[in-house]
Structures are given as C-alpha cells and as structure tokens.
Write an enzyme that holds these catalytic residues in place. Structure first.
Site, short mmCIF file in Angstrom:
data_model
loop_
_atom_site.label_atom_id
_atom_site.label_comp_id
_atom_site.label_asym_id
_atom_site.label_seq_id
_atom_site.Cartn_x
_atom_site.Cartn_y
_atom_site.Cartn_z
N SER A 92 42.26 120.49 61.52
CA SER A 92 43.64 120.81 61.97
C SER A 92 44.95 120.57 60.76
O SER A 92 46.06 120.84 60.86
CB SER A 92 44.33 120.49 63.15
OG SER A 92 43.56 121.30 64.38
N LYS A 95 46.59 123.34 59.03
CA LYS A 95 47.63 123.94 59.50
C LYS A 95 48.86 123.78 58.76
O LYS A 95 49.46 124.91 58.40
CB LYS A 95 47.91 123.47 60.99
CG LYS A 95 46.63 123.82 61.95
CD LYS A 95 46.86 123.39 63.19
CE LYS A 95 45.78 123.81 64.15
NZ LYS A 95 45.62 122.97 65.59
N TYR A 214 40.39 131.47 59.97
CA TYR A 214 40.91 130.16 60.74
C TYR A 214 39.79 129.25 60.82
O TYR A 214 39.97 128.02 60.26
CB TYR A 214 41.62 130.43 61.94
CG TYR A 214 41.81 128.95 62.65
CD1 TYR A 214 43.05 128.27 62.21
CD2 TYR A 214 41.23 128.62 63.75
CE1 TYR A 214 43.43 127.32 63.02
CE2 TYR A 214 41.60 127.47 64.35
CZ TYR A 214 42.70 126.76 64.05
OH TYR A 214 42.85 125.51 64.54
N TYR A 266 50.76 116.63 67.90
CA TYR A 266 50.16 117.09 69.14
C TYR A 266 51.27 116.52 70.18
O TYR A 266 52.52 116.19 69.99
CB TYR A 266 48.80 116.98 69.73
CG TYR A 266 47.97 117.55 68.64
CD1 TYR A 266 48.16 119.01 68.10
CD2 TYR A 266 47.03 117.04 68.04
CE1 TYR A 266 47.46 119.52 67.28
CE2 TYR A 266 46.00 117.44 67.14
CZ TYR A 266 46.39 118.88 66.71
OH TYR A 266 45.53 119.44 66.08
N VAL A 284 40.90 117.09 64.12
CA VAL A 284 39.94 116.51 65.12
C VAL A 284 38.52 116.19 64.15
O VAL A 284 37.56 115.40 64.73
CB VAL A 284 39.23 117.55 66.08
CG1 VAL A 284 40.57 117.92 66.93
CG2 VAL A 284 38.95 118.94 65.38
#
Length: 631
Positions: A92, A95, A214, A266, A284
């Site tokens: 992630s 992103k 992705y 998050y 992660v």
C-alpha cells in the site's frame, strides 16, 4: 530478534542507497545522526509483537524479524541501519505514488471527480463508497487506490506506473512475480471492490484489468533504502535528491503529502499525526515511509503488523525519531536550509594575534588543520545535520575547530544534543572544539568548560576562539625542540637586529625600559604620541569600541613587535587603546629623541623609518585580512 544485514553495518552512511556495493562511511564512525539512528534501532529491535500479514500467502512467508531503518536527507544522503538491502513488496505504500501519477495525467479536478480526500473511518479494504457521491473516501484505501490505477493513461499503463516509482527511487524497480501471483490468486475482495466501482461508474474500464494493474503495483519490490529515497523525493518538492530528476511537480507533491497526512495510516492516522506529526504511508508488507517537507524522508521495514495493519517497529521507530529529532511538522515551522554560512581555515583568516615569524611559518604550513565554521539561521534538525555532517567529513584532518553560533537564532533541543554529541565524538580523535557562543545558546557559558576540558572551550568572540585553535596547531606542529619566543633582548629586536653593530648600539642607547602590569593601560585612545615601544617580553592588546557596546581586540602584539609608530610618524594621537594583556617589558624611544635623529643621525633615522614603514604595512595588511573575514 532481527539480525543486521551483513552487507551494511549499523551507522552506515551512503550517497547511493540503491547501489549493490558495500557502503562504508568515509568519516568518524558512526557519526552523530547515524549514532542516533543506531540508538532508535536498538530501542525498537526487541519488540517482537504483531505478526506478518497472512491473507496473501507470500507475505506470510517472509522472515518476520527483519528490521531496517533509514533516514534520507533532502540533499541526497542516506543514513541506514539493519536490513536496508532486503527486498520486499511495496504493497500500500504504492498508493500515494499512483495517486501522484493520476494527478499528473488527469489533473486535480478530474481526479477529484472520482476520488475524495477525506479520512474514511473504515478498514482499508472495506467494500463501501461515500453514500452521496459514490466516490471512494480517499486514495489511500483500496477502493481509492484501484480508482487511481484506473486513471493512468498510456499504451502500457502499468509500465508507466513502474517508471513513476523508479523515478522516485532513483533506480529501476521490478515486480516480484511470486507475490503478484499470490495476490492475484487470493484477491477476491479487491476484485469485488473493482466491480463495485465499475457498477456505479467511478471507473469506466474493465475492472479485471484495473485490479490486475493494482496487484502488480503492490507487488513491485523495493528495499528500505529505496523507500527512503522515495520519501526524500517527496520531501524535496518532487525532485529526486540522488538523481536530481523531477518525479512530480511541486503543486502535486503538496497535494499528495496532504492526503498522506490525513489518510496515510488508516484508522491510526489521528494518533500518528499527534505523536509523530509527519505525512506517512504504511504497507502490509511491513514498510512505512514518513516525510518532513523540505528536510528528510524516513523509511522502516519490519513485517510484524499491529491491528491497524501498520508495522509495529515501524510506528515505534518513527515516533522515537520524531521525538528525538523534533520532526513534528507543527514544531518545525520554518523551512530548512544549510546552517553553515561560511567556513575557513585559520591560515586563510588568522586571529588578531600577531605571531612571530617562526610561528607564522608553522601556521602557514599547518593552518588547514584548524577550521572555523560560522552557522546562521534557526538551528533545527536539518540544518544541524548538514553542519555536523560537514564537520565530521573534515574532522579526520583537523586538530581543532571553532563553531561560531553568534548568527544562530532558535536552537532546537535536537540540534543542541547533536552538537554536544559531536564534541564528545571528536575527543577520541584528538580534535578539540571551540564554541563561539556568548549567549549560551547551547547551554554552556564561558565558564562552564574548564581550560583542560578535552571537549574544548566556550568563547564570546570568534577571534579569541581562532587564536585558541592556532595555539593548538602550534603546540602540535612546532619543530621538535623549539619553543615560542616569549622574551628577547633589545639588540635582538627585529627593528634593530639588522642594523650594523655601530648603529644598533648607538640607537639602543637612546631607548629607556619600562614595565607594565597585566591589565594596565599603556595608552588611551586619543592620547598624544608618547614614544616608539619595542616589546621585549609579554603581550599587549590594541582595542577599539564596537557598535555592540563591547570592547574588541584589533590586534595582539608580542615579543619582537612594536607599537606607537603611527602616532610617532604622523604626529597624530593614538586611535586605539593599548592594554597590557600580560605583564609587559618594553623599550621606549621618546618623541624628543626620535625627532632629534633627523639632524643628529639622518642615515640612521632613514633606516629606522624604512623598517617602521615595512612593519606598519605588514601589521596593517594582517589586520585588514583578519577583520575582513569577521564580517
């Protein structure tokens, strides 16, 4: 417990973080900043709580106790400790970089029609959209990231994504095919998100192709050192500090960092902002990047995750670095800049202590072994780091140095600690440090360090600090068996020594001798001429009043030198006060005798005038050179 990669020792500093070569520091090891990084690493290493992500089989198979920590400055230097060369997938952390590319391709308004920028309050992989607009809440959750991937333009969209990441990292990055295959086999939830986005018109292309893109971007392999450079590129307004290639415009960099601040961690974003205070993104795979705009990027790799999906050690290390180095963006409110205003050796800009010819020759040969560093501006972490780095890089060739803090404004606790550590670090190398710190900005007043303190001394002005540095060089580099000249006989004084014996004896007979106690005034500013003074023992100081209300030294003269010649030659009053710096013994030629030489011994008077003019010129040249460097 994690193990340190055998390819990189703790405290290693490298300029090319993506090189496969073993990097060795080229200065005193480990260095102040690298030492702080080592301490943070050691403080976090024993925490083995949490577990690697297991919903992707390949992620569950990594070595759980790997641990790497990097800090990259905005001018391209990377400090690193631990497993910083171990490859892992970006996950992630991809992103913000895909979001950046989408912004560059489509523009702010078009991307905003598809993706909002608000914290979601939901898990990162939640199958949900904003009820009123049907948009993903932000680009840092999976729905927003899949949407951003759909907005990439070009004949080979994924290749453009990979190229984008590579520009940020400063080297070619590749996909870890095993992780990609693992994600593709198990990525049902992300496929569901893709179909949901297609069903409401947020994406208007094949959802399977977008989700596959992705999966590929999340499977790009990086190292902790790569992530540090990527973070530093964001810190440097989108310019890679290692390659100097622009990866993103300044305006879009601001947008990306803003979203990272509010959404990058998050549901732990609020705690992160309050305790760490840096734009950040976690993955992660165990990575975290954090950015202090204008100054630095931080990266951590440690696969054990907490309940929010963030690296346990990564969060702890970033929190500790922010605390130790005062990196919270609400504290660091002014832009960082290089703290060193100027630097020079004592041979380039000597003190106002006039040296004997022998000592002057030693300083000419070895004066580069003492340097003066003049700092300015607010001394926060970034400026202090650059100053410490420059000093450490030169310290192997130094006997002494002076750090001038008079033009420094705010000094952060972190900067103060770094300079204290620098002094302590240089002691074993035999380098002594003078602090020019009249206002005790570092917490040491002039009396706080003893003269024999191995760390050095504190002075109220740069001139006396420079003299102290010169004295150290002289003590270490005078030829064996030689000693400084402290006392001479009248006929040994350079003004008389080169005269023929008859003239020398005749002129010496016209001098009278006087002594002055330490601190005694020999001549006041404005006094009429009182004689030609030849110093036979001790030192005298010529002073002038400064605009700061302090009395400053113009020059210090010692045995073998003279003063009073200018008033004698031009008949004008003293323009500087003359003070005995130590007990002083002088020979004095009175004005009456000096004037009478014109008729009694004209050739002797001419020879004396020539030598006085040469001496006065040399003294003026040395004084002007010294004063010119003090402004």
């Amino acid at each position: 417990m994690s193990t340190i990669s055998p390819r990189v020792r703790p405290g290693t500093v490298v300029n090319a973080p993506y090189s496969d070569a073993v990097a060795e520091p080229n200065r005193i090891d480990p260095g102040v900043v690298a030492g702080i990084l080592d301490e943070v690493y050691a403080a976090c290493r024993d925490d083995t709580s949490g577990a690697p992500a297991d919903y992707i089989p390949e992620l569950a198979a990594v070595a759980p106790d790997s641990f790497g920590l990097c800090l990259a400055t905005a001018d391209g230097l990377v400090y690193r400790v631990g497993d910083t060369d171990v490859g892992f997938t970006i996950q992630s952390i991809s992103k913000p970089f895909t979001y950046a590319l989408a912004l560059a391709d489509r523009g702010l308004d078009e991307v905003a029609r598809h993706i909002d920028v608000e914290p979601s309050g939901e898990p990162f992989n939640e199958i949900a959209l904003e009820p009123d607009t049907q948009r993903p809440s932000n680009p840092m959750i999976n729905s927003g990231a899949i949407t951003a991937a759909s907005l990439i333009e070009g004949p080979d969209e994924f290749e453009r994504v990979r190229d984008c990441y590579s520009r940020f990292a400063g080297r070619e990055l590749r996909v870890n095919d095993a992780v990609y295959q693992s994600e593709s086999r198990t990525g049902y939830r992300n496929r569901a998100i893709g179909y949901m986005l297609r069903s409401v018109g947020i994406i208007d292309v094949d959802p399977d192709a977008v989700v596959d893109r992705y999966f590929r971007q999340c499977s790009i392999e990086v190292t902790c050192a790569d992530l540090a450079v990527m973070a530093a590129t964001l810190a440097d307004n989108g310019v890679n500090p290692a390659t100097h290639e622009r990866a993103l415009s300044t305006a879009l960099t601001e947008r990306v960092l803003s979203v990272m601040t509010t959404c990058g961690m998050y549901n732990a974003a609020g705690d992160w902002v309050t305790t760490v205070g840096l734009p950040a993104k976690s993955g992660v795979g165990g990575g975290i990047i954090a950015v202090l705009p204008g100054q630095l990027g931080i990266s951590v790799y440690s696969p054990r995750l907490d309940g929010q999906g963030n690296s346990v050690r990564g969060v702890a290390a970033c929190r500790e670095l922010s605390r130790r180095l005062e990196l919270h963006f609400c504290h660091v409110t002014r832009s960082a800049r290089t703290a060193i205003r100027a630097e020079h050796s004592v041979s380039e800009l000597p003190s106002r202590m006039r040296r004997s010819p022998d000592d002057a020759a030693v300083l000419a040969a070895h004066g580069d072994r003492a340097r003066v560093y003049e700092l300015h501006g607010d001394l926060l972490f970034s400026g202090a780091e650059r100053a410490v780095r420059a000093i450490e890089a030169a310290s192997g060739e130094l006997d002494a140095l002076a750090i001038d803090l008079r033009r420094v404004g705010e000094v952060s606790v972190a900067a103060r600690g770094m300079l204290d550590m620098l002094q302590a670090e240089l002691v074993p190398a035999g380098v002594r440090v003078a602090l020019v710190d009249p206002d005790a900005k570092l917490g040491h007043d002039v009396s706080s360090l003893r003269p024999d303190d191995p760390r050095g001394r504190v002075f109220i002005d740069r001139d006396t600090a420079t003299e102290w540095c010169e004295d150290i060089v002289l003590a270490r580099h005078r030829p064996p068996g030689t000693h400084p000249t402290t006392s001479i006989a009248l006929d040994e004084h350079p003004l008389l020594a080169e005269l023929d014996p008859g003239d020398r004896a005749r002129l010496a007979a016209d001098f009278g001798e006087r002594t002055f106690a330490r601190g005694e005034t020999i001549a006041e500013r404005g006094d009429q001429r009182s004689g030609l003074y030849l110093i036979l023992d001790g030192r005298v100081r010529l002073t002038f009043p400064g605009t700061d209300g302090r009395t400053h030294r113009l020059v210090t003269l010692s045995a073998g030198m003279s003063f009073g010649e200018i008033p004698m030659l031009v008949g004008k009053p003293f323009v500087n006060a003359v003070i005995a710096e130590t007990p002083v013994w002088v020979a004095v030629l009175s004005p009456a005798v000096f004037d009478s030489l014109t008729e009694v011994h004209p050739k002797l008077k001419l020879a004396l005038l020539q030598r006085l003019a040469a001496g006065a010129y040399a003294q003026m040249e040395a004084t002007v050179r010294t004063i010119s460097g003090s402004h």
